[in-house]
Scaffold this motif. Structure first.
Motif, short mmCIF file in Angstrom:
data_model
loop_
_atom_site.label_atom_id
_atom_site.label_comp_id
_atom_site.label_asym_id
_atom_site.label_seq_id
_atom_site.Cartn_x
_atom_site.Cartn_y
_atom_site.Cartn_z
N ASP A 53 0.83 -1.21 0.00
CA ASP A 53 0.00 0.00 0.00
C ASP A 53 0.86 1.25 0.00
O ASP A 53 0.57 2.22 -0.71
CB ASP A 53 -0.92 0.00 1.23
N LEU A 54 1.92 1.24 0.81
CA LEU A 54 2.81 2.40 0.87
C LEU A 54 3.50 2.63 -0.46
O LEU A 54 3.66 3.77 -0.91
CB LEU A 54 3.84 2.20 1.98
N ASN A 56 2.34 1.90 -3.43
CA ASN A 56 1.38 2.48 -4.37
C ASN A 56 1.12 3.95 -4.08
O ASN A 56 0.98 4.77 -5.02
CB ASN A 56 0.06 1.70 -4.30
N THR A 57 1.07 4.32 -2.81
CA THR A 57 0.81 5.72 -2.46
C THR A 57 1.96 6.62 -2.90
O THR A 57 1.74 7.69 -3.48
CB THR A 57 0.58 5.87 -0.94
N TYR A 58 3.21 6.20 -2.63
CA TYR A 58 4.35 7.00 -3.05
C TYR A 58 4.39 7.14 -4.57
O TYR A 58 4.72 8.21 -5.09
CB TYR A 58 5.66 6.38 -2.55
N SER A 60 1.92 7.27 -6.46
CA SER A 60 0.83 8.14 -6.90
C SER A 60 1.10 9.62 -6.63
O SER A 60 0.55 10.49 -7.31
CB SER A 60 -0.49 7.73 -6.21
N THR A 157 -0.50 4.53 5.52
CA THR A 157 -0.13 4.38 4.10
C THR A 157 -0.97 5.25 3.18
O THR A 157 -0.80 5.20 1.97
CB THR A 157 -0.28 2.91 3.67
N ASP A 158 -1.83 6.08 3.75
CA ASP A 158 -2.66 6.94 2.93
C ASP A 158 -1.87 8.17 2.49
O ASP A 158 -0.75 8.42 2.94
CB ASP A 158 -3.91 7.36 3.71
N ARG A 159 -2.45 8.94 1.62
CA ARG A 159 -1.80 10.11 1.04
C ARG A 159 -1.35 11.11 2.10
O ARG A 159 -0.22 11.61 2.08
CB ARG A 159 -2.75 10.77 0.05
N VAL A 162 1.78 10.01 3.96
CA VAL A 162 2.98 10.16 3.14
C VAL A 162 3.40 11.62 3.08
O VAL A 162 4.59 11.95 3.21
CB VAL A 162 2.75 9.58 1.73
#
Length: 419
Positions: A53-54, A56-58, A60, A157-159, A162
């Protein structure tokens, strides 16, 4: 979700354009160089689903070209490629790339095993401007992040999480941390293959180096120099422990960390010990009465007894009542066989350079640069014998700290087994 202008402006300070990584056509609107360009390395297997998840967030919020999954591509290969590209662009008088090179920072997300892997790579590659490293606590252990103020619990792990971490990276200060090289030798079996196949299950940070037919350089008079030996080497940053403390870890996989402030009230005046720092080139030797004494480190005021300081330390294990002992490097324990005959198992730990870290303003770790020079123990001569400025004359097993060629995670190791 639409990105606000303030978020967009903020992320530009970390964003590295794609042309830095390949031969794509340079964009014409590249005017402002990011102040904190980052390369992000994430162990997608750490923390269960959190690692993926982390990742994918980075990807994005930044350029996916600057985000790397260590399970897909080893950090040493990535950094070689990136720095080769940067050098090429610098030779072409690319001022944008030159400033990226000067300002580059690294973020590594994973457990202590992953963080140590990255630190070892940066140390081994001997980069002209080694980037400082921020560690995201993800998985188990997380002692390095904790020591430098990044926390110990798994991150969000959300936006927003980060963005919050990137803001901390922006405000972080640079500190150095000592590298510790470990070399272990034991007699090879009298029967069996000549290749240095590990006779025991070692942690990821120790790797077979080769057979040694002469041991004069280690002054191992107690071992027959006509016989061959298995040699293992690697490195660590936090601690090496042995005995009951390591046995508890081996049995229960518990994680503990010896913090410098634990020992501030244990200074032995007659031994003229200096205050403990993470970058003074000195190893703190700390003793515990038993495993449970060591476990009080979990308590706010828990500590062992500080016995000595050294640039280099050597242990020799000879035949005795026990046929094994327990050892541990930065949270990774193993069961170490002891000699059965007139042999010896030798472990040598020595100081070998430093790596740049990023730390929060209120981190626990202390630097010699935080105090006046009058209280520093350095006299300008103490480090000469342990300098690695020119390691071409050093013995082969000391030429590399380990990550790029020998301290690396072997190809056959399942990355999911690494914290």
């Amino acid at each position: 979700m639409a990105e606000s202008k303030s978020d967009s402006d903020f992320l530009k300070e970390f964003y590295i354009p794609a042309y830095i990584f390949n031969d794509e056509t340079k964009c014409s609107d590249l005017r402002d160089v990011p102040k904190f360009p980052v390369l992000v390395f994430i162990n997608s297997k750490s923390g269960g689903q959190l690692g993926g998840d982390l990742l994918n967030t980075y990807r994005s919020v930044l350029n996916e070209h600057q985000i790397f999954d260590v399970g897909e591509e080893a950090p040493d290969k990535v950094l070689r490629r990136v720095y080769t590209r940067l050098e090429k662009l610098k030779q072409e008088k690319d001022e944008f790339a030159t400033k990226i090179h000067e300002r580059l920072r690294i973020i590594v997300a994973g457990g202590d095993g992953t963080a140590g892997w990255l630190l070892g790579v940066v140390c081994d590659l001997k980069l002209p401007h080694p980037p400082p490293i921020a560690t995201v606590p993800l998985g188990t252990g997380n002692n390095l992040p904790f020591s430098f103020g990044w926390g110990k619990k798994n991150p969000g792990t959300d936006r927003n999480s980060v963005l919050s971490f990137l803001e901390q990276v922006m405000k972080a200060k640079e500190m150095k941390i000592d590298n510790w090289h470990i070399l272990m030798r034991m007699r090879a079996p009298k029967e069996g293959p000549c290749d240095p196949i590990p006779p025991l299950e070692l942690p990821h940070s120790l790797h077979a180096f080769g057979r040694v037919s002469s041991t004069d350089e280690l002054n191992m008079e107690s071992i027959d120099p006509q016989e061959g030996y298995h040699t293992f080497r690697g490195g660590f940053w936090n601690y090496f422990s042995m005995g009951m403390d390591a046995q508890v870890s081996y049995a229960f996989h518990s994680e503990r960390k010896l913090h410098p402030e634990k020992f501030k009230n244990q200074l032995v005046n007659q031994r003229d010990l200096t205050a403990p720092y993470v970058d003074d080139g000195l190893l703190e030797v700390v003793g515990f009465r038993d495993a449970w004494h060591g476990l009080v480190l979990l308590a706010p005021k828990g500590h062992g007894t500080r016995l000595a300081q050294a640039h280099r330390i050597r242990f020799e294990f000879h035949k005795g009542a026990a046929d094994h002992t327990y050892m541990r490097i930065d949270g990774e324990p193993w069961k170490q066989p002891l000699p059965k005959d007139d042999d010896a198992v030798v472990v040598e730990i020595s100081h070998l350079g430093q790596v740049n870290m990023l730390a929060t303003q209120n981190c626990r770790s202390k630097s010699v640069n935080d105090v006046s020079s009058s209280t520093s123990h350095h006299n300008g001569e103490e480090d000469d014998d342990f300098s690695d400025e020119d390691d071409s004359r050093a013995e082969p097993e000391f030429r590399k700290f380990g990550a790029a060629d020998t301290f690396r995670i072997p190809d056959e190791i399942d990355i999911s087994q690494l914290s």
